[in-house]
Write a protein that holds these residues in place. Structure first.
Motif, PDB file in Angstrom:
ATOM      1  N   UNK A   1      -6.046 -37.289  -8.488  1.00 58.62           N
ATOM      2  CA  UNK A   1      -6.488 -35.896  -8.410  1.00 58.62           C
ATOM      3  C   UNK A   1      -5.815 -35.192  -7.241  1.00 58.62           C
ATOM      4  N   UNK A   2      -5.528 -33.919  -7.449  1.00 59.65           N
ATOM      5  CA  UNK A   2      -4.914 -33.077  -6.426  1.00 59.65           C
ATOM      6  C   UNK A   2      -6.017 -32.330  -5.671  1.00 59.65           C
ATOM      7  N   UNK A   3      -5.904 -32.318  -4.335  1.00 56.09           N
ATOM      8  CA  UNK A   3      -6.907 -31.659  -3.496  1.00 56.09           C
ATOM      9  C   UNK A   3      -6.466 -30.226  -3.193  1.00 56.09           C
ATOM     10  N   UNK A   4      -7.181 -29.233  -3.755  1.00 52.41           N
ATOM     11  CA  UNK A   4      -6.842 -27.816  -3.605  1.00 52.41           C
ATOM     12  C   UNK A   4      -7.944 -27.111  -2.835  1.00 52.41           C
TER      13      UNK A   4
ATOM     14  N   UNK B   1      -4.559 -37.555  -4.362  1.00 56.73           N
ATOM     15  CA  UNK B   1      -5.335 -38.758  -4.021  1.00 56.73           C
ATOM     16  C   UNK B   1      -5.144 -39.740  -5.184  1.00 56.73           C
ATOM     17  N   UNK B   2      -4.247 -40.726  -5.047  1.00 57.47           N
ATOM     18  CA  UNK B   2      -3.929 -41.614  -6.163  1.00 57.47           C
ATOM     19  C   UNK B   2      -5.159 -42.386  -6.666  1.00 57.47           C
ATOM     20  N   UNK B   3      -5.276 -42.465  -7.989  1.00 52.79           N
ATOM     21  CA  UNK B   3      -6.303 -43.246  -8.704  1.00 52.79           C
ATOM     22  C   UNK B   3      -7.721 -42.736  -8.476  1.00 52.79           C
ATOM     23  N   UNK B   4      -7.867 -41.552  -7.876  1.00 52.35           N
ATOM     24  CA  UNK B   4      -9.212 -41.015  -7.654  1.00 52.35           C
ATOM     25  C   UNK B   4      -9.842 -40.638  -8.990  1.00 52.35           C
ATOM     26  N   UNK B   5     -11.100 -41.037  -9.186  1.00 53.92           N
ATOM     27  CA  UNK B   5     -11.874 -40.735 -10.399  1.00 53.92           C
ATOM     28  C   UNK B   5     -11.216 -41.263 -11.664  1.00 53.92           C
ATOM     29  N   UNK B   6     -10.495 -42.369 -11.568  1.00 48.38           N
ATOM     30  CA  UNK B   6      -9.823 -42.967 -12.725  1.00 48.38           C
ATOM     31  C   UNK B   6     -10.664 -44.111 -13.266  1.00 48.38           C
ATOM     32  N   UNK B   7     -10.881 -44.152 -14.565  1.00 49.93           N
ATOM     33  CA  UNK B   7     -11.534 -45.282 -15.223  1.00 49.93           C
ATOM     34  C   UNK B   7     -12.978 -45.494 -14.856  1.00 49.93           C
TER      35      UNK B   7
ATOM     36  N   UNK C   1     -10.965 -30.516  -6.878  1.00 49.67           N
ATOM     37  CA  UNK C   1     -10.111 -31.620  -7.339  1.00 49.67           C
ATOM     38  C   UNK C   1      -9.579 -31.319  -8.739  1.00 49.67           C
ATOM     39  N   UNK C   2      -8.265 -31.365  -8.878  1.00 47.59           N
ATOM     40  CA  UNK C   2      -7.613 -31.100 -10.167  1.00 47.59           C
ATOM     41  C   UNK C   2      -6.871 -32.355 -10.614  1.00 47.59           C
ATOM     42  N   UNK C   3      -7.111 -32.840 -11.850  1.00 49.01           N
ATOM     43  CA  UNK C   3      -6.523 -34.115 -12.281  1.00 49.01           C
ATOM     44  C   UNK C   3      -5.015 -34.027 -12.496  1.00 49.01           C
ATOM     45  N   UNK C   4      -4.356 -35.163 -12.317  1.00 51.30           N
ATOM     46  CA  UNK C   4      -2.928 -35.296 -12.586  1.00 51.30           C
ATOM     47  C   UNK C   4      -2.731 -36.504 -13.513  1.00 51.30           C
ATOM     48  N   UNK C   5      -1.788 -36.381 -14.453  1.00 53.50           N
ATOM     49  CA  UNK C   5      -1.634 -37.382 -15.506  1.00 53.50           C
ATOM     50  C   UNK C   5      -0.185 -37.851 -15.609  1.00 53.50           C
ATOM     51  N   UNK C   6      -0.055 -39.022 -16.205  1.00 51.04           N
ATOM     52  CA  UNK C   6       1.226 -39.544 -16.648  1.00 51.04           C
ATOM     53  C   UNK C   6       1.243 -39.430 -18.170  1.00 51.04           C
ATOM     54  N   UNK C   7       2.208 -38.713 -18.722  1.00 50.89           N
ATOM     55  CA  UNK C   7       2.336 -38.563 -20.181  1.00 50.89           C
ATOM     56  C   UNK C   7       3.511 -39.406 -20.635  1.00 50.89           C
ATOM     57  N   UNK C   8       3.268 -40.295 -21.589  1.00 48.58           N
ATOM     58  CA  UNK C   8       4.314 -41.224 -22.028  1.00 48.58           C
ATOM     59  C   UNK C   8       4.222 -41.436 -23.536  1.00 48.58           C
ATOM     60  N   UNK C   9       5.346 -41.684 -24.212  1.00 51.17           N
ATOM     61  CA  UNK C   9       5.328 -41.912 -25.665  1.00 51.17           C
ATOM     62  C   UNK C   9       4.620 -43.214 -26.002  1.00 51.17           C
TER      63      UNK C   9
END
Length: 907
Positions: A685-688, A830-836, A875-883
């Motif tokens: 998540x990105x801290x804004x 903030x890497x891996x924040x609120x993941x899973x 907090x704004x989420x950030x993603x990895x988009x992959x095929x």
């Protein structure tokens, strides 16, 4: 205790990701190793030269008869597919059913793994004809318990003595137990097939299976195993002379039972060893037994599989697009548009008639040319394997002595030097075909051109070497298939890495050693077992053993030198270069009329490439990592053009056999990525910080207020220096950066680094002691959104800075940007924040959640999020988009390597 349980859960989750696939692979491998260890004595008695002599001495009419029987044996296996076609009312034609059956069954024979290969290929094929995967899953499940019923019937013939195998049972009693077990399966099957439980699990509540259907399944299975046994008998009779029919069939049944229980591909290992032992018990030599096995494997498995590869390549080149996918086609003469259909008619027929007349019948059978160009990945893979096999065929042909009458015939037509030169060129071409086979699978245009030339040359040299017309015919067939599929070789290149080149060099070296060992060690045995020595002029055509070492070395070195020259002359790879000065100027102009994002300032580092889509209206900024183009952030440009731009960029990457992934994308374009075939993994998540709401007052900000008061009271100074920055300031800050790095290398890609031209593009925040000494600094990164948002980039400080230094720097940064009219400040990710956190999350994300909670030993995930949380951000989420075709674990490793590679200008 709880921490130990959580760590154990991590271990269980990691094991769970791969244990199913590993078990499936390890069981047959273990069985193969076991049977070969047990049968090492039998294997040591085999003489390769004698075996090859027996194989090459077979009359041509006998070979054709055996080949016909073997192909018919595979053809009768189509009874399974016609059974499910009738039972499940599949809307598939008879011809298509037969082709699908051949492809699925031959692949299953070769690869096996308890029928999993056949089930997967069969589902993939029928899906192309519009049969839903769920329905094919029911059909495969319905078929699976019926496949070995025929072998079970034959087992009862062995048990009752009709096909005796008592001598083999006396030596190995466990084989008798296995045969009894398979025989009892028939009793079990008949007993339960009409039960409601059987109907529920295998007919998916479709009702009890009719007796006619059960009888048909038994008949199809019995025919399969009976004709396979007949093929084995014909090969045995041809190579060993008069043999007892019942005894040989009994040996086959027992060997087949051993192979089925091993779950290995084609029963390899258990089947072969049982045949070896059985024939030696019948007083046949180990060389004769091995010759029988080689011939049976060749005729019943390899040759039908090659036909299956041909059918598979054409099936995926021509078959089954959905009607919705068909586009109108323009007739080149009339200019009239017509809709593609299952049959070629009207103006489509006129187009077909203009193709090569020699291929008309073939084209009509495969519904060409209507769908000639639609060779998918499976078809390209099949063509690549045919080329790979062609390389092995040439090397095997060169390693084995030719037939005496052919050598004499060729010697009369050509001189011995021409034959020797052809032999050497055949070896070189064999190595080149092996190396180029990957390029064919990847549909590389230059690989197609070179491979086509080599196939034709290999066919010519096979004739001039020793009149080996069988090898020449095979190479010409493969060359014809490549020509028919020529439109699908469109890629300009494929990714190359040191590891890949190393793997292929090691592989070809092992092949060269094997070629030498096979050729040199077989020659003596071949000549020694001839009924009479070859005449003098023919003997010269048989090379001495050391000749094979020279040929192998020359072939290996020549092929790699030739391939190196081709690689050096390949088209310039635009995918591997970063943006230059002109691109930077174009980016600056682009950002004046288009909105940026939180990562846009990183585009000026110069280590990433630019791709301008939609005529320069959309920008992708990417870096290459192995076989992927990793786009940093969302594309820039008008939203309505993003989807089409992604398709354009994917096509560009596909020209070089690369996949496109998007790193650290926001939620705004997720639906667009999803529509273009992407999956998502939450990175963090990105801290804004909302600057209008930021204040030091209030109870919750007591700690920040105390830090601010302490640093002001002790005389620390803070300034924001605007570019251009003078050399003295940059030199002073480099000392701070060097001390902070402490010998570690800079990270890059999604992070900035201490590069003076890059730092000159944005303000620098500097914190100084009361004596004026620079203690810490941070580089700022504009977001290019009209002056609304500012972001932070580098943060560096000296080792002796007092506690709270970075807190005070953030406080002053937030206050300073608020005074300058900015609305938001980005504190970073903030890497891996609120993941899973949800129980329903992806397995990989749940694993990442455990890493977030307990990975503080390596990286302070939780501490970093708590630190940034002190400033009350949104907090704004950030993603990895992959095929879906990209493996997430492998992609993760590639991205880690990308971020940690050495950056230009770093020290």
């Amino acid at each position: 205790m709880k921490e130990k349980l959580e760590r154990f859960a991590i271990f269980r989750l990691l094991v769970g990701l791969s244990r199913t696939r590993a078990i499936r692979l390890l069981i047959p491998i273990a069985v193969i190793a076991l049977v070969y260890i047990e049968g090492s004595n039998e294997l040591k008695q085999i003489h390769i030269g004698q075996t090859i002599r027996q194989l090459r001495g077979m009359p041509r009419l006998s070979v054709l008869a055996i080949l016909g029987t073997a192909l018919f044996s595979v053809a009768v296996m189509s009874g399974y597919d016609f059974l499910i076609r009738h039972h499940f009312r599949l809307n598939v034609s008879r011809g298509t059913t037969f082709r699908y059956s051949w492809i699925a069954n031959t692949f299953n024979n070769i690869l096996g793994f308890a029928g999993l290969t056949g089930a997967g290929v069969r589902t993939l094929l029928y899906k192309r004809s519009g049969v839903p995967a769920a329905k094919m899953g029911q059909a495969v499940l319905f078929l699976s318990p019926m496949v070995i019923t025929g072998l079970s019937v034959l087992s009862w013939f062995v048990v009752t003595g009709v096909f005796p195998a008592w001598t083999l049972f006396e030596v190995h009693p466990w084989l008798q137990i296995a045969v009894y077990g398979v025989g009892l399966y028939l009793v079990f099957f008949i007993g339960v097939q009409r039960s409601s439980l059987f109907a529920k699990w295998f007919n998916r509540d479709g009702g009890r299976i009719p007796f006619v259907t059960v009888g048909a399944s038994l008949g199809a299975s019995f025919l399969e195993w009976s004709f396979a046994a007949m093929t084995f008998f014909l090969i045995t009779r041809e190579l060993l002379g008069p043999v007892p029919f019942c005894g040989i069939i009994g040996l086959y049944v027992v060997s087949a039972v051993a192979g089925i229980l091993s779950m290995a591909p084609g029963g390899i290992g258990a089947f072969d060893l049982t045949v070896l032992m059985g024939l030696q018990i019948m007083d046949y030599s180990s060389d004769q037994a091995m010759a029988v096995l080689v011939m049976f494997r060749l005729f019943y498995y390899v040759v039908p599989w090659l036909v299956g590869l041909l059918l598979g390549a054409f099936e995926f080149a021509t078959g089954g697009r959905r009607k919705a996918d068909r586009q109108p086609v323009k007739d080149p003469e009339s200019g009239e548009l017509f809709q593609e259909s299952e049959s070629v008619s009207g103006s489509a027929a006129a187009l077909a008639n203009r193709l090569n007349g020699a291929l008309n019948a073939w084209q009509k059978f495969w519904r060409l040319p209507e769908q000639l160009g639609f060779l998918t990945d499976f078809g390209a893979w099949a063509l690549g394997k045919l080329v790979l096999i062609g390389g092995f065929v040439l090397l095997l042909s060169a390693a084995t002595p030719g037939l005496m009458h052919r050598l004499r015939f060729t010697k009369e037509l050509l001189s011995l030097p021409v034959m020797q030169l052809s032999h050497q060129l055949t070896v070189i071409i064999g190595f080149l075909l092996i190396l180029l086979s990957r390029g064919i699978s990847l549909r590389v245009k230059r690989a197609y051109r070179l491979t086509s030339l080599l196939l034709w040359a290999g066919a010519v040299f096979s004739f001039t070497k020793a009149f080996d017309f069988e090898e020449a015919i095979y190479l010409l067939i493969v060359a014809l298939m490549l020509w028919i599929s020529r439109d699908r070789f469109y890629r300009e290149g494929a990714p190359l890495s040191g590891r890949l080149l190393g793997f292929w060099f090691l592989t070809t070296t092992l092949i060269a050693v094997s070629y030498y060992l096979l050729g040199s060690h077989m020659l003596d045995g071949f000549i020694k077992h001839l009924p009479m020595k070859p005449r003098h002029h023919a003997a010269h055509a048989l090379q001495p053993p050391h000749y094979y070492a020279i040929t192998a070395a020359v072939g290996l070195v020549s092929s790699w030198l030739f391939l190196t020259v081709i690689l050096l002359l390949r088209p310039f790879r635009h995918t591997e270069i970063g943006a230059g000065v002109e691109e930077m100027a174009r980016l600056e102009a682009f950002l004046k009329t288009n909105k940026g994002n939180y990562l846009t300032h990183m585009y000026f580092t110069g280590d990433k490439g630019f791709y301008w889509a939609k005529g320069g209206k959309v920008l992708f900024v990417y870096a290459k990592t192995r076989d992927k183009l990793a786009v940093l952030g969302d594309p820039l440009g008008p939203r309505e053009l993003i989807s089409e731009a992604i398709v354009e960029f994917q096509q560009y990457a596909d020209r070089y056999a690369l996949s496109v992934v998007f790193y650290q994308v926001g939620p705004e374009y997720l639906s667009i990525y999803h529509d273009n075939g992407y999956r998502f993994f939450k990175l963090g998540e990105e801290a804004l910080v909302d600057l209008d709401a930021f204040t030091l007052s209030g109870k919750k900000n007591t700690d920040l207020r105390a830090v601010n008061n302490r640093f002001e009271r002790e005389g620390y100074a803070f300034e924001i220096a605007q570019p251009p920055h003078n050399a003295d300031l940059l030199s002073e800050l480099r000392e701070v950066s060097t001390e902070w790095l402490d010998g570690k290398k800079e990270m890059g890609y999604s992070l900035g680094w201490f590069d003076e031209p890059y730092l000159q593009r944005a303000p620098l925040a500097v914190l100084r002691s009361s004596e004026g000494r620079a203690l810490a600094f941070a580089s700022l990164a504009p977001v290019y959104d009209g002056g609304r948002t500012m972001s932070i980039d580098l943060m560096r400080h000296r080792k002796d800075t007092p506690n709270g230094t970075m807190d005070w720097m953030f406080i002053r940064l937030l206050q300073g940007c608020k005074e300058q009219g900015y609305a938001r400040f980005n504190l970073g990710n903030a890497p891996l924040a609120s993941v899973g956190q949800s129980k329903s999350a992806m397995r990989e994300e749940r694993l990442a959640s455990l890493v977030f909670r307990y990975g503080g030993h390596w990286y302070g995930f939780q501490g970093l999020r708590r630190y940034k949380g002190k400033f009350s951000p949104d907090w704004e989420p950030r993603f990895l988009a992959y095929p879906v075709t990209v493996s997430l674990p492998i992609l993760t490793v590639d991205l880690v390597r990308l971020v940690n590679r050495k950056m230009k200008g770093s020290r």
